[in-house]
Design a protein around this motif. Structure first.
Motif, mmCIF file in Angstrom:
data_model
loop_
_atom_site.group_PDB
_atom_site.id
_atom_site.type_symbol
_atom_site.label_atom_id
_atom_site.label_comp_id
_atom_site.label_asym_id
_atom_site.label_seq_id
_atom_site.Cartn_x
_atom_site.Cartn_y
_atom_site.Cartn_z
ATOM 1 N N GLY A 126 -18.710 -32.641 42.065
ATOM 2 C CA GLY A 126 -17.813 -33.792 42.012
ATOM 3 C C GLY A 126 -18.508 -35.095 41.678
ATOM 4 N N ILE A 127 -19.769 -35.035 41.277
ATOM 5 C CA ILE A 127 -20.464 -36.259 40.854
ATOM 6 C C ILE A 127 -19.868 -36.732 39.529
ATOM 7 C CG2 ILE A 127 -22.676 -37.242 40.146
ATOM 8 C CD1 ILE A 127 -24.027 -35.216 42.038
ATOM 9 N N LYS A 128 -19.745 -35.810 38.580
ATOM 10 C CA LYS A 128 -19.035 -36.068 37.334
ATOM 11 C C LYS A 128 -17.645 -35.447 37.433
ATOM 12 C CE LYS A 128 -20.906 -35.601 33.318
ATOM 13 N NZ LYS A 128 -21.641 -35.111 32.118
ATOM 14 N N ARG A 129 -16.688 -36.043 36.737
ATOM 15 C CA ARG A 129 -15.323 -35.518 36.749
ATOM 16 C C ARG A 129 -14.916 -34.931 35.409
ATOM 17 N NH1 ARG A 129 -13.797 -34.621 41.910
ATOM 18 N NH2 ARG A 129 -14.297 -36.415 43.229
ATOM 19 N N ASN A 130 -15.650 -35.266 34.347
ATOM 20 C CA ASN A 130 -15.325 -34.777 33.006
ATOM 21 C C ASN A 130 -16.609 -34.396 32.290
ATOM 22 O OD1 ASN A 130 -13.352 -37.292 33.626
ATOM 23 N ND2 ASN A 130 -12.216 -35.663 32.598
ATOM 24 N N SER A 131 -16.506 -33.471 31.367
ATOM 25 C CA SER A 131 -17.684 -33.062 30.604
ATOM 26 C C SER A 131 -18.007 -34.089 29.525
ATOM 27 C CB SER A 131 -17.440 -31.691 29.959
ATOM 28 O OG SER A 131 -16.546 -31.809 28.864
ATOM 29 N N ASN A 132 -19.230 -33.979 28.970
ATOM 30 C CA ASN A 132 -19.650 -34.897 27.906
ATOM 31 C C ASN A 132 -18.691 -34.861 26.719
ATOM 32 O OD1 ASN A 132 -21.837 -35.265 29.571
ATOM 33 N ND2 ASN A 132 -23.312 -34.235 28.247
ATOM 34 N N ASP A 133 -18.318 -33.644 26.291
ATOM 35 C CA ASP A 133 -17.467 -33.513 25.105
ATOM 36 C C ASP A 133 -16.059 -34.029 25.366
ATOM 37 O OD1 ASP A 133 -19.512 -32.482 23.571
ATOM 38 O OD2 ASP A 133 -19.018 -30.396 23.990
ATOM 39 N N GLU A 134 -15.531 -33.846 26.566
ATOM 40 C CA GLU A 134 -14.215 -34.386 26.903
ATOM 41 C C GLU A 134 -14.210 -35.908 26.800
ATOM 42 O OE1 GLU A 134 -12.618 -31.091 30.172
ATOM 43 O OE2 GLU A 134 -13.676 -32.876 30.841
ATOM 44 N N LEU A 135 -15.259 -36.531 27.340
ATOM 45 C CA LEU A 135 -15.337 -37.986 27.314
ATOM 46 C C LEU A 135 -15.544 -38.506 25.895
ATOM 47 C CD1 LEU A 135 -17.536 -38.457 30.498
ATOM 48 C CD2 LEU A 135 -15.110 -39.012 30.275
ATOM 49 N N ARG A 136 -16.333 -37.799 25.110
ATOM 50 C CA ARG A 136 -16.571 -38.219 23.723
ATOM 51 C C ARG A 136 -15.253 -38.174 22.928
ATOM 52 N NH1 ARG A 136 -21.665 -36.988 22.973
ATOM 53 N NH2 ARG A 136 -21.268 -34.798 23.425
ATOM 54 N N GLN A 137 -14.474 -37.110 23.140
ATOM 55 C CA GLN A 137 -13.183 -37.002 22.455
ATOM 56 C C GLN A 137 -12.249 -38.134 22.876
ATOM 57 O OE1 GLN A 137 -11.854 -34.220 20.159
ATOM 58 N NE2 GLN A 137 -10.834 -36.170 19.825
ATOM 59 N N ARG A 138 -12.234 -38.442 24.158
ATOM 60 C CA ARG A 138 -11.389 -39.526 24.657
ATOM 61 C C ARG A 138 -11.772 -40.850 23.999
ATOM 62 N NH1 ARG A 138 -11.211 -39.907 31.061
ATOM 63 N NH2 ARG A 138 -10.389 -37.810 30.681
ATOM 64 N N PHE A 139 -13.071 -41.078 23.835
ATOM 65 C CA PHE A 139 -13.551 -42.316 23.221
ATOM 66 C C PHE A 139 -13.132 -42.398 21.755
ATOM 67 C CE2 PHE A 139 -17.108 -44.339 20.811
ATOM 68 C CZ PHE A 139 -16.883 -45.642 21.215
ATOM 69 N N VAL A 140 -13.272 -41.306 21.013
ATOM 70 C CA VAL A 140 -12.868 -41.303 19.606
ATOM 71 C C VAL A 140 -11.374 -41.565 19.483
ATOM 72 C CG1 VAL A 140 -12.664 -39.891 17.519
ATOM 73 C CG2 VAL A 140 -14.765 -39.808 18.877
ATOM 74 N N ASP A 141 -10.574 -40.871 20.280
ATOM 75 C CA ASP A 141 -9.117 -41.055 20.224
ATOM 76 C C ASP A 141 -8.725 -42.493 20.531
ATOM 77 O OD1 ASP A 141 -8.864 -38.363 19.634
ATOM 78 O OD2 ASP A 141 -8.265 -37.775 21.659
ATOM 79 N N MET A 142 -9.464 -43.137 21.428
ATOM 80 C CA MET A 142 -9.186 -44.531 21.788
ATOM 81 C C MET A 142 -9.626 -45.486 20.679
ATOM 82 S SD MET A 142 -10.819 -46.595 25.057
ATOM 83 C CE MET A 142 -12.467 -46.742 24.309
ATOM 84 N N SER A 143 -10.743 -45.183 20.014
ATOM 85 C CA SER A 143 -11.362 -46.141 19.090
ATOM 86 C C SER A 143 -10.701 -46.183 17.722
ATOM 87 C CB SER A 143 -12.853 -45.806 18.914
ATOM 88 O OG SER A 143 -13.535 -45.892 20.142
ATOM 89 N N VAL A 144 -10.171 -45.049 17.246
ATOM 90 C CA VAL A 144 -9.631 -45.016 15.881
ATOM 91 C C VAL A 144 -8.489 -46.012 15.688
ATOM 92 C CG1 VAL A 144 -8.471 -43.596 14.153
ATOM 93 C CG2 VAL A 144 -10.417 -42.665 15.421
ATOM 94 N N PRO A 145 -7.459 -46.022 16.535
ATOM 95 C CA PRO A 145 -6.401 -47.029 16.327
ATOM 96 C C PRO A 145 -6.900 -48.463 16.497
ATOM 97 C CG PRO A 145 -6.026 -45.785 18.369
ATOM 98 C CD PRO A 145 -7.113 -45.086 17.635
#
Length: 315
Positions: A218-237
């Motif tokens: 429970g130190i991390k809640r999401n994997s590296n790839d999940e967070l990277r995808q979230r960042f890309v989806d947020m940044s494009v628009p």
């Protein structure tokens, strides 16, 4: 048969993690859990302190008093974040002096992104938008991390990082309404910082040796790839609203997945930077080392004052 004391302690720890409750400093914890926290929190603290350098370099050269004040306030916030995190790490039984020594001798790391140079004033805005945006994606889930002092420190840090991200975006938007040269400066800056920003989330999940256990604890809640995808989806628009092009020919919307597809970062470059061979690794550590040495007299004076105050209280 009555379980052994160690087994009872482990069972209590496991039950707390399973309930998604918090582990506090006085609670028993496995040594591996403590070591993982020290590594992660220290790396985060070091990143905040080292991260003052790339933007601090532009305070005296910002184009107006307003922009100087904004940037100065942001750099001060980063110093505060480092102090919160060092304090959280101290609750795990390691002193700030030890952590600083581990950084300066190369035995602990900081975020790879801060080993890239800030070549233009547009970089101040790009760091706010992309770098702090990536940090927000990484850090908001840490508000729910299983270690109490870390999670509580992250609440204020994330609020301030969100402000930094908006400030950076506003600066870029202002520049994009300016001259052709200013727009070109913004695009060039985005071209340089896009891929290093994607690398901030760490290596792909299959190459990340610590992520699985950190998520189980429970130190991390999401994997590296999940967070990277979230960042890309947020940044494009956001990039489309700015009017800049993200430098990835493979970037496109995937209707079936409901996410953007994107290219693979250069993981060889990432490994080189992490290993100390990035554009600014030596410069960043040399500057931090010099600042630490120059401040020795302050630490000595503070220690002497504290010792004298204690003696006077005893008398």
């Amino acid at each position: 048969m009555e379980p052994e004391p160690q087994e009872r302690l482990q069972a209590a720890f496991d039950a707390t993690i399973a309930r998604h409750d918090r582990i506090e400093p006085r609670d028993w914890m496995p040594e591996a859990y403590r070591r993982t926290l020290v590594r992660q929190i220290a790396q985060h603290a070091h990143s905040e302190i080292i991260g003052m350098q790339p933007e601090g370099n532009w305070i005296s050269r910002a184009p107006s008093l307003r922009r100087k004040a904004i940037l100065l306030a942001k750099v001060q916030d980063e110093a505060g974040h480092g102090l919160y995190l060092y304090s959280a790490c101290e609750t795990l039984g390691v002193s700030r002096a030890e952590l600083t020594d581990l950084l300066l001798t190369g035995r602990q790391k900081y975020s790879s992104i801060f080993n890239y140079p800030t070549l233009s004033y547009a970089d101040v805005g790009t760091i706010g938008w992309l770098v702090d945006g990536a940090a927000i994606c990484n850090q908001v889930p840490l508000c729910r991390t299983s270690y109490g002092p870390y999670g509580r420190a992250m609440i204020r840090i994330c609020k301030e990082e969100s402000f930094h991200q908006r400030q950076g975006y506003e600066l870029l938007m202002t520049m994009m309404r300016g001259t052709d040269a200013q727009r070109a400066m913004v695009q060039e800056s985005v071209d340089r910082f896009w891929w290093p920003s994607l690398m901030m989330f760490g290596p792909p999940d299959e190459r990340s040796p610590n992520s699985g256990q950190s998520m189980a604890w429970g130190i991390k809640r999401n994997s590296n790839d999940e967070l990277r995808q979230r960042f890309v989806d947020m940044s494009v628009p956001q990039a489309e609203a700015l009017g800049v092009t993200l430098p990835d020919p493979e970037l496109r919307w995937n209707e079936e997945r409901g996410h953007y597809d994107f290219g693979e970062p250069d993981w060889e470059e990432f490994a080189a930077v992490i290993s100390g061979n990035g554009p600014c690794n030596a410069q960043r550590l040399a500057h931090r080392r010099a600042a630490h040495e120059d401040g020795a007299w302050v630490r000595e004076a503070a220690s002497a004052f504290a010792a004298r105050s204690t003696e006077e209280e005893v008398r």
